[in-house]
Scaffold this motif. Structure first.
Motif, PDB file in Angstrom:
ATOM      1  N   LYS A  53       0.315  -0.926  -0.280  1.00 52.37           N
ATOM      2  CA  LYS A  53       0.063   0.313   0.190  1.00 52.37           C
ATOM      3  C   LYS A  53       1.066   1.733   0.115  1.00 52.37           C
ATOM      4  CE  LYS A  53      -3.770   1.903   0.460  1.00 52.37           C
ATOM      5  NZ  LYS A  53      -5.040   2.075  -0.760  1.00 52.37           N
ATOM      6  N   ALA A  54       0.601   2.668  -1.014  1.00 52.62           N
ATOM      7  CA  ALA A  54       1.066   3.227  -1.309  1.00 52.62           C
ATOM      8  C   ALA A  54       0.500   4.458  -0.841  1.00 52.62           C
ATOM      9  CB  ALA A  54       1.503   3.804  -2.616  1.00 52.62           C
ATOM     10  N   ARG A  55       0.233   5.096   0.444  1.00 51.62           N
ATOM     11  CA  ARG A  55      -0.048   6.151   2.092  1.00 51.62           C
ATOM     12  C   ARG A  55      -2.019   5.770   0.649  1.00 51.62           C
ATOM     13  NH1 ARG A  55       3.235   6.541   6.389  1.00 51.62           N
ATOM     14  NH2 ARG A  55       5.269   5.758   5.593  1.00 51.62           N
ATOM     15  N   ASP A  56      -1.658   7.568   1.612  1.00 47.45           N
ATOM     16  CA  ASP A  56      -3.286   7.364   1.375  1.00 47.45           C
ATOM     17  C   ASP A  56      -3.213   8.502   0.423  1.00 47.45           C
ATOM     18  OD1 ASP A  56      -4.490   6.171   3.373  1.00 47.45           O
ATOM     19  OD2 ASP A  56      -3.666   7.339   4.775  1.00 47.45           O
ATOM     20  N   SER A  57      -2.985   8.347  -0.839  1.00 49.77           N
ATOM     21  CA  SER A  57      -2.863   9.833  -1.950  1.00 49.77           C
ATOM     22  C   SER A  57      -2.446   8.582  -3.844  1.00 49.77           C
ATOM     23  CB  SER A  57      -2.494  10.820  -2.008  1.00 49.77           C
ATOM     24  OG  SER A  57      -2.115  11.894  -2.278  1.00 49.77           O
ATOM     25  N   HIS A  58      -2.344   9.253  -4.904  1.00 54.62           N
ATOM     26  CA  HIS A  58      -2.663   8.718  -6.172  1.00 54.62           C
ATOM     27  C   HIS A  58      -1.352   9.359  -5.976  1.00 54.62           C
ATOM     28  CE1 HIS A  58      -6.284   7.787  -6.951  1.00 54.62           C
ATOM     29  NE2 HIS A  58      -7.199   8.810  -7.030  1.00 54.62           N
TER      30      HIS A  58
END
Length: 319
Positions: A53-58
């Motif tokens: 998972k790459a954090r909470d933004s595109h």
């Protein structure tokens, strides 16, 4: 590339791919999609090796360091993250940009461990991975910076963007050397190898390429700012460039067009197009072989251009 045959389809999570990068050693590809997942693909088997998972933004920008160990990601919320590719965890989380990240690039030196990021407001930040902080903020661009690159000495940095200029920086002093006005919105720029650039008669052999809204590649003398070469646009071409990648091993520039084609230009042959791969054909209306030997295939689509394919290597010409 010799045959034009497709090697594999890398099927992800059905979400739109926003960016990707290949390890310098060629063993893996890292991709990011709108699901905000990072996917590591093994290019020997074309299978997924791991996801995280790459954090909470595109993720909008990506680069992999020279050791093929770290991948930097630039996010829409202005955050820059650095990940350990093989272990799948975040090693650094940098904040400070006031707009979305439009470009990231590791410094070529494996000793410095520095990362450069740029954002939509034109700011460029230099991050020291050892000290875990921003060491410089470079301000000269007034719009999104779309390209960051270094010369072979790693002492000169080149940046370019949608404000229609190329900036040349002294890396050690973090100071602006010169600004080259190009009078078009730039989507890609970089520095050619000195041996490859010799055919363009640059003063010191240092040549910068650029590509953008005009849909042609242009070459500039890094030291004087003089325009050395302007490519003639292909007949019937209406495309713009969304990216241009330098492939030093083959000596080619690969341009990505807004109509999803890949154009390959030989640097040695003064940017002669040597190959075109069509990525999308729209709706095919009719097709027919040309000639008695059936070495070419004409394809009519719902666009105004006729596509002529070489059946041996799938190179395409637009008529």
């Amino acid at each position: 590339m010799a045959s034009g045959q497709k090697l594999a389809d890398l099927k992800g999570d059905t979400e739109l791919i926003t960016t990707f990068a290949v390890k310098p050693d060629g063993s893996h590809l890292v991709s990011a999609s709108r699901s905000m997942q990072l996917v590591v693909w093994d290019l020997r088997t074309f299978k997924i090796e791991r996801t995280f998972k790459a954090r909470d933004s595109h993720i909008l920008a990506m680069d992999i360091d020279a050791t093929s160990t770290l991948v930097a990601t630039g996010l829409a919320d202005g955050t820059v993250n650095v990940w350990d590719i093989d272990r799948g965890y975040c090693t650094h989380n940098f904040k400070g940009h006031g707009a979305m990240i439009t470009s990231v690039r590791f410094h070529p030196s494996t000793e410095n461990l520095c990362l450069v990021s740029a954002s939509g407001d034109g700011d460029i930040r230099v991050w020291d991975l050892k000290q875990r902080k921003c060491t410089s903020v470079l301000k000269s661009h007034v719009s999104a910076v779309r390209a960051i690159d270094f010369d072979e000495s790693s002492e000169i940095m080149v940046t370019a963007g949608r404000d229609s200029v190329i900036n040349v920086w002294n890396w050690t002093r973090k100071s602006l050397i010169r600004t080259i006005p190009v009078y078009e919105s730039i989507e890609a720029a970089g520095v050619l190898r000195i041996d490859a650039a010799a055919v363009f008669n640059s003063q010191k052999g240092r040549v910068v390429y650029s590509g953008g809204e005009k849909g042609i590649v242009r070459l500039w003398d890094l030291d004087s700012g003089e325009e050395l070469f302007t490519q003639a646009k292909d007949r019937n071409a209406k495309h713009t460039f969304v990216d241009v990648m330098y492939l030093p091993q083959s000596g080619n520039l690969c341009a990505v067009t807004n109509d999803q084609n890949l154009l390959f230009y030989s640097v040695e042959a003064q940017l002669k197009r040597v190959r075109q791969i069509v990525g999308y054909n729209e709706e095919i209306i009719d097709l027919a072989y040309i000639g008695n030997e059936h070495k070419h295939l004409a394809v009519a689509t719902n666009t105004e251009q006729l596509r002529i394919y070489n059946t041996d290597n799938l190179n395409c010409e637009l008529a």
